[in-house]
Write a protein that holds these residues in place. Structure first.
Motif, PDB file in Angstrom:
ATOM      1  N   LYS A 382       0.792  -1.163  -0.003  1.00 35.61           N
ATOM      2  CA  LYS A 382      -0.076   0.050   0.167  1.00 35.61           C
ATOM      3  C   LYS A 382       0.796   1.322   0.047  1.00 35.61           C
ATOM      4  O   LYS A 382       0.477   2.236  -0.629  1.00 35.61           O
ATOM      5  N   ARG A 383       1.852   1.269   0.899  1.00 30.22           N
ATOM      6  CA  ARG A 383       2.783   2.575   0.775  1.00 30.22           C
ATOM      7  C   ARG A 383       3.413   2.527  -0.563  1.00 30.22           C
ATOM      8  O   ARG A 383       3.599   3.767  -0.875  1.00 30.22           O
ATOM      9  N   LEU A 386       0.923   4.109  -2.949  1.00 31.86           N
ATOM     10  CA  LEU A 386       0.673   5.447  -2.702  1.00 31.86           C
ATOM     11  C   LEU A 386       1.797   6.470  -3.246  1.00 31.86           C
ATOM     12  O   LEU A 386       1.408   7.579  -3.608  1.00 31.86           O
ATOM     13  N   GLN A 387       2.952   5.836  -3.279  1.00 27.98           N
ATOM     14  CA  GLN A 387       3.984   6.781  -3.940  1.00 27.98           C
ATOM     15  C   GLN A 387       3.931   6.810  -5.554  1.00 27.98           C
ATOM     16  O   GLN A 387       3.987   7.770  -6.126  1.00 27.98           O
ATOM     17  N   LEU A 392      -4.735   7.138  -5.085  1.00 29.12           N
ATOM     18  CA  LEU A 392      -4.984   6.317  -3.894  1.00 29.12           C
ATOM     19  C   LEU A 392      -5.068   7.082  -2.442  1.00 29.12           C
ATOM     20  O   LEU A 392      -5.393   6.665  -1.398  1.00 29.12           O
ATOM     21  N   GLU A 393      -4.391   8.328  -2.634  1.00 31.78           N
ATOM     22  CA  GLU A 393      -4.438   9.175  -1.437  1.00 31.78           C
ATOM     23  C   GLU A 393      -5.948   9.523  -1.004  1.00 31.78           C
ATOM     24  O   GLU A 393      -6.326   9.418   0.111  1.00 31.78           O
ATOM     25  N   TRP A 396      -7.487   5.961   0.675  1.00 33.06           N
ATOM     26  CA  TRP A 396      -7.072   5.716   1.869  1.00 33.06           C
ATOM     27  C   TRP A 396      -6.855   6.643   2.918  1.00 33.06           C
ATOM     28  O   TRP A 396      -6.814   6.383   4.047  1.00 33.06           O
ATOM     29  N   HIS A 397      -6.512   7.955   2.440  1.00 36.19           N
ATOM     30  CA  HIS A 397      -6.483   9.060   3.229  1.00 36.19           C
ATOM     31  C   HIS A 397      -7.290  10.263   3.066  1.00 36.19           C
ATOM     32  O   HIS A 397      -7.242  11.205   3.819  1.00 36.19           O
TER      33      HIS A 397
END
Length: 728
Positions: A382-383, A386-387, A392-393, A396-397
């Motif tokens: 997932k990390r 996101l990069q 995807l921000e 998930w955020h």
């Protein structure tokens, strides 16, 4: 230094570098700290005293550099002063695994190497020659060779004992130490491992002979578990007299080794695209998780060596290394990304004006994340994503990127740009089959009929290597897909999607090939039937009524109503099924037939009916519900002008596709039985018009084929030669 007969330092066979991962050869290449250990072990081997042959083992997991360590050790042994330098006999039994007998090859290798050196006593060479001769006379099966050696020594026990004493006296005075190195034991079968160990213990253990074995202890123990009466470690302790564990390489050393290799592969990468801060984030947030041993480094860098040069001017190097890491280590995630660009690349807003919407994107990602096989991988993956994908921000955020960022992504050749995204997947062999993960990804938006429909239409546009489409594979896979994987509350929206876009899932490329194949409309009808049987009859009716009243897939609507009627013995069915198994009651079927008839009449009035797939079937059931005259009037109106006539003929004739071997393209053919047309028009009334139209150069190739087929069939009928669905 030990001298050969011709003072050559070249060994007859070099099996020291057998690894497909290209083990390092010299200590100056060391990046993992193995060289000091190899040097100390080499010193010990040369200086140690032992009464008989001695067996040393170095244990290490696959990919952790065992072959490299062995090469370093060999290097240090070869650098010893002449008085200390041993004779090295390299042997890799894996090269002969499953083929030539290991015992034969080992004795042959021992004889070949030792015969090169003047310092080796004739007694040893003679004994080895006797061994080689004895082994050569042992019949197949090879597996009995090592046992026969034992018998050989038992039969000549006194002779062997006398020879051994004589040889040992000679060895102590003038013979250099012999070091036999054996690699890749963990790649052998249980029988071959047992044979090798039996061989090591069976040959007389002459003084000054050291066996150095390198292998994965756990793998060997597991392989031997069913063949040895003793526990694995106890068995190994009977073979090995001294063992060492290869230390795990630390992260710092692995990173240094990887970065050096990347520097070579990406030396020509455009410097402006190599942002150091971003590389640090991408690597440490995700890629670093996958690099656990030297083999991982080799796996990734070998892949990049092949894939990067072809696209180096079309991709961002940082993003490319990241996506290739997923290809190498997590191919399922790689495939999900590749096949769903709109769910990863591009931007997203919170207003729902973009397709897919934010809710659809969240449902999609929640679906594959919850099914993640390895929880330890979940967060690093997932990390990393996101990069790579700012979209995807929002998933998930709950944060959003400015719309203008898309132009920046494009200039930087980022994978998150929808325009650039395809460049990252140029070297991908399309896989025709659907995995369960891919099906789950499609059904992730199953509650949204519109989004699901768009996914299905996209599959219908994806061609497979055999010329058919991906939607056919998807529908076929659903035949065996577990029902529990499709939630009951999604059934109405799935049915709605199929009745809305189903006609777009019937491309001519997917038409049946031969008598026993199925068309997509049958696959869709079977899927609908399976889904509806999971809900009660009233819910089925309400679902069908709404979907048929509002959907755009006229052919699928007609096909479903016909199938429901055939359950009750209608529409030419040879027999009906028991009433308790009917999907619809008689009353509900009648109402659905009325809806289907209305949709057919609407399509006829709006001139959309002519363009529907399965036109001949639609006309047949229209006639069943409204009578022949109504359909005939519509056909007569359609064919009043030449354009309408050609359109009708082209669409009413079933198409099938065949490969044109001369240019590897598909050729459209038509099948025709004039009886299909006779309820609606008289062929003789239009044959002259059709013949003159066939000479018009403005017609497309497909239309010319349709006209030619009609004329051929008509002429054959007139000559009394009728054909059984003639085809051209």
């Amino acid at each position: 230094m030990a001298h050969t007969n011709n003072d050559s330092e070249i060994l007859p066979e070099d099996f020291s570098d057998s690894s497909a991962d290209n083990a390092l050869l010299e200590p100056k290449q060391d990046r993992l700290g193995y060289a000091p250990f190899a040097k100390h072990l080499a010193d010990s081997i040369c200086q140690m005293n032992f009464p008989e042959g001695f067996v040393i083992a170095v244990y290490g997991a696959s990919g952790f550099g065992k072959s490299t360590l062995l090469n370093f050790l060999t290097y240090y042994l070869q650098q010893k002063p002449e008085s200390e330098q041993p004779i090295i006999v390299p042997f890799n039994p894996w090269l002969f695994s499953g083929g030539e007998d290991i015992t034969r090859r080992f004795i042959g290798q021992l004889q070949a190497v030792l015969s090169q050196f003047k310092a080796v006593p004739k007694g040893i060479l003679g004994r080895i020659t006797n061994l080689a001769k004895a082994v050569s006379e042992i019949p197949i099966p090879y597996a009995q060779a090592s046992k026969a050696l034992v018998k050989l020594f038992d039969d000549k026990e006194k002779e062997t004992s006398d020879l051994k004493e004589e040889v040992e006296d000679t060895l102590e005075k003038q013979h250099p130490r012999i070091v036999v190195t054996i690699d890749d034991i963990d790649r052998l079968s249980a029988e071959e491992i047992s044979q090798l160990f039996y061989l090591i213990k069976s040959i007389p253990n002459f003084t000054n002979v050291v066996y150095l074995l390198v292998f994965d202890q756990e793998v060997v123990i597991k392989t031997l578990a069913d063949t040895q009466p003793l526990p694995g470690k106890i068995y190994l302790n009977q073979i090995v007299q001294a063992s060492f564990e290869l230390p795990l390489p630390d992260k710092t050393s692995l990173r240094k080794l990887l970065f050096e290799k990347l520097n070579g592969i990406l030396a020509d990468a455009p410097r402006p695209l190599l942002n150091q801060n971003r590389w640090g984030n991408v690597y440490l947030q995700g890629i670093d998780h996958f690099i656990t041993n030297p083999r991982d480094i080799t796996r990734l860098t070998n892949l990049l060596t092949v894939t990067y040069p072809a696209v180096k001017d079309e991709v961002n190097p940082v993003d490319f290394i990241a996506i290739e890491s997923l290809r190498a280590f997590r191919p399922m995630i790689y495939d999900i990304i590749r096949k769903n660009p709109k769910f990863f690349a591009g931007n997203v807003d919170g207003k729902g004006s973009l397709i897919p919407t934010l809710d659809e994107i969240k449902d999609f990602h929640d679906s594959w994340v919850t099914k993640f096989e390895d929880d330890e991988d979940k967060e690093p993956v997932k990390r990393l994503l996101l990069q790579l994908f700012p979209k995807l921000e929002a998933v998930w955020h709950n944060t959003y990127s400015p719309a203008q960022d898309e132009s920046i992504w494009s200039k930087q050749l980022r994978i998150c740009s929808l325009d650039i995204f395809p460049n990252y997947f140029c070297l991908v062999l399309t896989q025709d089959e659907f995995s369960d993960a891919e099906i789950k990804a499609i059904f992730a938006v199953a509650k949204d009929a519109k989004a699901l429909g768009e996914n299905l239409v996209e599959l219908a546009h994806q061609k497979r290597s055999d010329g058919t489409t991906q939607v056919r594979v998807f529908l076929e896979r659903l035949e065996d897909y577990p029902e529990k994987e499709i939630p009951t509350d999604c059934i109405p929206s799935i049915v709605k999607a199929l009745f809305d876009v189903g006609d777009q899932l019937l491309p001519p490329e997917d038409e049946p090939q031969g008598m026993f194949d199925f068309a997509n409309d049958i696959r869709i009808q079977r899927l609908i039937s399976r889904l509806l049987r999971r809900i009660d009859e009233q819910a089925r009716f309400e679902t069908l009524k709404e979907a048929m009243s509002n959907g755009n897939a006229l052919s699928i609507i007609v096909r479903e109503v016909a199938a429901l009627g055939q359950e009750q013995g209608k529409y030419g069915a040879e027999e009906s099924i028991p009433a308790e198994e009917w999907l619809q009651s008689v009353e509900h079927l009648k109402e659905l037939e009325g809806i289907a008839l209305k949709r057919l009449r609407d399509g006829a009035g709006q001139n959309s009916l002519l363009q529907t797939p399965k036109l001949s079937e639609n006309l047949h059931y229209w006639q069943s519900w409204a009578g022949q005259e109504e359909v005939k009037q519509w056909v007569e109106k359609i064919i009043e002008d030449d354009e309408g006539l050609v359109n009708f003929l082209e669409n009413v004739l079933p198409k099938d596709f065949s490969e044109d071997g001369s240019n590897e393209t598909q050729k459209t053919g038509y099948k025709l039985d004039l009886s299909w047309l006779e309820p609606y028009l008289e062929p003789s009334a239009i044959v002259e018009r059709i013949s003159s139209l066939g000479e018009t150069s403005q017609l497309t190739e497909d239309r010319k084929n349709a006209i030619a087929q009609f004329i051929q069939e008509y002429e054959m009928q007139q000559q009394g030669q009728g054909s059984d669905q003639a085809r051209i």
